[in-house]
Design a protein around this motif. Structure first.
Motif, short mmCIF file in Angstrom:
data_model
loop_
_atom_site.label_atom_id
_atom_site.label_comp_id
_atom_site.label_asym_id
_atom_site.label_seq_id
_atom_site.Cartn_x
_atom_site.Cartn_y
_atom_site.Cartn_z
N ARG A 71 0.82 -1.21 0.00
CA ARG A 71 0.00 0.00 0.00
C ARG A 71 0.86 1.26 0.00
NH1 ARG A 71 -5.25 1.41 0.35
NH2 ARG A 71 -5.63 3.49 1.16
N ALA A 72 1.95 1.22 0.74
CA ALA A 72 2.87 2.36 0.78
C ALA A 72 3.45 2.61 -0.62
CB ALA A 72 3.98 2.11 1.79
N ALA A 73 3.85 1.54 -1.29
CA ALA A 73 4.43 1.66 -2.63
C ALA A 73 3.37 2.17 -3.61
CB ALA A 73 4.98 0.31 -3.09
N TYR A 74 2.15 1.66 -3.52
CA TYR A 74 1.06 2.09 -4.40
C TYR A 74 0.76 3.58 -4.19
CZ TYR A 74 -0.04 -2.92 -4.99
OH TYR A 74 0.01 -4.26 -5.27
N GLN A 76 2.69 5.94 -3.07
CA GLN A 76 3.75 6.80 -3.59
C GLN A 76 3.64 6.95 -5.11
OE1 GLN A 76 7.72 5.40 -2.88
NE2 GLN A 76 8.64 7.39 -3.29
N LEU A 77 3.46 5.82 -5.79
CA LEU A 77 3.38 5.88 -7.26
C LEU A 77 2.12 6.63 -7.71
CD1 LEU A 77 4.71 5.09 -9.92
CD2 LEU A 77 3.46 2.93 -9.84
N ALA A 78 1.03 6.43 -6.97
CA ALA A 78 -0.23 7.10 -7.32
C ALA A 78 -0.07 8.61 -7.29
CB ALA A 78 -1.33 6.65 -6.37
N SER A 79 0.64 9.10 -6.27
CA SER A 79 0.82 10.55 -6.16
C SER A 79 1.73 11.08 -7.27
CB SER A 79 1.39 10.89 -4.78
OG SER A 79 2.71 10.40 -4.65
N ARG A 81 1.89 9.79 -10.33
CA ARG A 81 1.31 9.58 -11.67
C ARG A 81 -0.12 10.10 -11.79
NH1 ARG A 81 5.73 9.24 -12.44
NH2 ARG A 81 7.01 7.61 -13.36
N ASN A 82 -0.55 10.85 -10.80
CA ASN A 82 -1.90 11.41 -10.85
C ASN A 82 -2.96 10.32 -11.06
OD1 ASN A 82 -3.69 13.50 -10.65
ND2 ASN A 82 -3.68 13.94 -12.86
N ALA A 83 -2.82 9.26 -10.30
CA ALA A 83 -3.77 8.15 -10.35
C ALA A 83 -4.23 7.85 -8.92
CB ALA A 83 -3.11 6.91 -10.96
N THR A 84 -5.28 7.06 -8.78
CA THR A 84 -5.71 6.68 -7.43
C THR A 84 -4.88 5.48 -6.97
OG1 THR A 84 -7.40 5.12 -8.16
CG2 THR A 84 -8.06 7.43 -7.95
N ILE A 85 -4.85 5.29 -5.66
CA ILE A 85 -4.13 4.14 -5.09
C ILE A 85 -4.72 2.84 -5.64
CG2 ILE A 85 -3.56 2.95 -2.93
CD1 ILE A 85 -3.86 5.73 -1.54
N GLU A 86 -6.05 2.83 -5.78
CA GLU A 86 -6.73 1.62 -6.27
C GLU A 86 -6.33 1.31 -7.71
OE1 GLU A 86 -8.28 4.09 -4.66
OE2 GLU A 86 -8.72 3.04 -2.77
N GLU A 87 -6.14 2.36 -8.49
CA GLU A 87 -5.74 2.15 -9.89
C GLU A 87 -4.32 1.59 -9.98
OE1 GLU A 87 -8.58 5.51 -12.03
OE2 GLU A 87 -6.61 6.08 -11.26
N ALA A 89 -2.82 -0.08 -7.65
CA ALA A 89 -2.89 -1.43 -7.09
C ALA A 89 -3.44 -2.42 -8.13
CB ALA A 89 -3.76 -1.43 -5.84
N ALA A 90 -4.51 -2.00 -8.82
CA ALA A 90 -5.12 -2.88 -9.83
C ALA A 90 -4.17 -3.09 -11.01
CB ALA A 90 -6.43 -2.27 -10.31
N ALA A 91 -3.42 -2.04 -11.37
CA ALA A 91 -2.46 -2.16 -12.47
C ALA A 91 -1.34 -3.13 -12.08
CB ALA A 91 -1.88 -0.79 -12.81
#
Lengths: 130, 78
Positions: A71-74, A76-79, A81-87, A89-91
């Protein structure tokens, strides 16, 4: 003389840190894989590990620890790439399903059913992977 | 002279009773349809992973290269 000693100490510390981190990385290399191979934990289409059945508290604790790191890694990447954490994670689940679920290991698509990968047959891709 | 009047009254009364009976029957027939409107049934499908709410597929596809790196940079986590 003192400068050289300082340099040596610094180099020594650097080497020790390097060895420590690589040993740490080596020890942790397949923590998720080890859990998957027990058959008590499987990969979910939401990008996290889940319990296949009932499992001892120790297994659950190890799984939770990995999911927290995920979740921590997700996050960080979400912030970045302008994506949600769920996106994110799903990717990631798309990659995990394609490359990380080994033969005999378990996975769960959005239908909520745990399935076991049969030999080297490919794991189905979740619909959201496109 | 009284007999036909009586029978007519009785006939009228019985006709009225039949009419009310008919409306009662109609109401009874309409009742199941009404209860059908408010009937609540338990969901038959199992609980699903909450996945399809916040996910844009094009974003998931766009992120594939990034998440490949994410997996490589975090050994043991994936």
């Amino acid at each position: 003389m003192t400068r050289r000693m300082k340099l040596m100490v610094a180099a020594g510390l650097g080497l020790a840190a390097l060895a420590g981190s690589s040993a740490y990385a080596y020890g942790m290399q397949d923590a998720a894989g080890e859990l998957r191979s027990t058959g008590q934990v499987g990969e979910q289409a939401d990008g996290y590990l889940g319990l296949v059945g009932s499992a001892p508290a120790a297994v659950r604790a190890r799984m939770d620890a990995i999911n927290i790191q995920r979740r921590a890694a997700y996050t960080q990447l979400a912030s970045q790439r302008n994506a949600t954490i769920e996106e994110v994670a799903a990717a990631t689940a798309c990659q995990i399903f394609a490359n990380r679920v080994g033969p005999g290991q378990y996975y769960r698509l959005p239908d909520g059913v745990w399935r076991q990968r049969n030999g080297n047959e490919p794991v189905p891709r979740p619909d959201h992977c496109g | 002279m009284m007999q036909p009047n009586l029978t007519r009254e009785r006939r009228n009364a019985s006709l009225g009773r039949m009419a009310s009976l008919r409306s009662a029957l109609a109401a009874a027939a309409a009742l199941p349809a009404l209860t059908g409107c408010v009937q609540v049934t338990a969901p038959e499908r199992p609980i699903e992973i909450n996945l399809n709410i916040n996910i844009r597929q094009e974003v998931v596809v766009r992120l594939q290269e990034d998440v490949r790196e994410l997996i490589q940079q975090n050994p043991g986590v994936f």
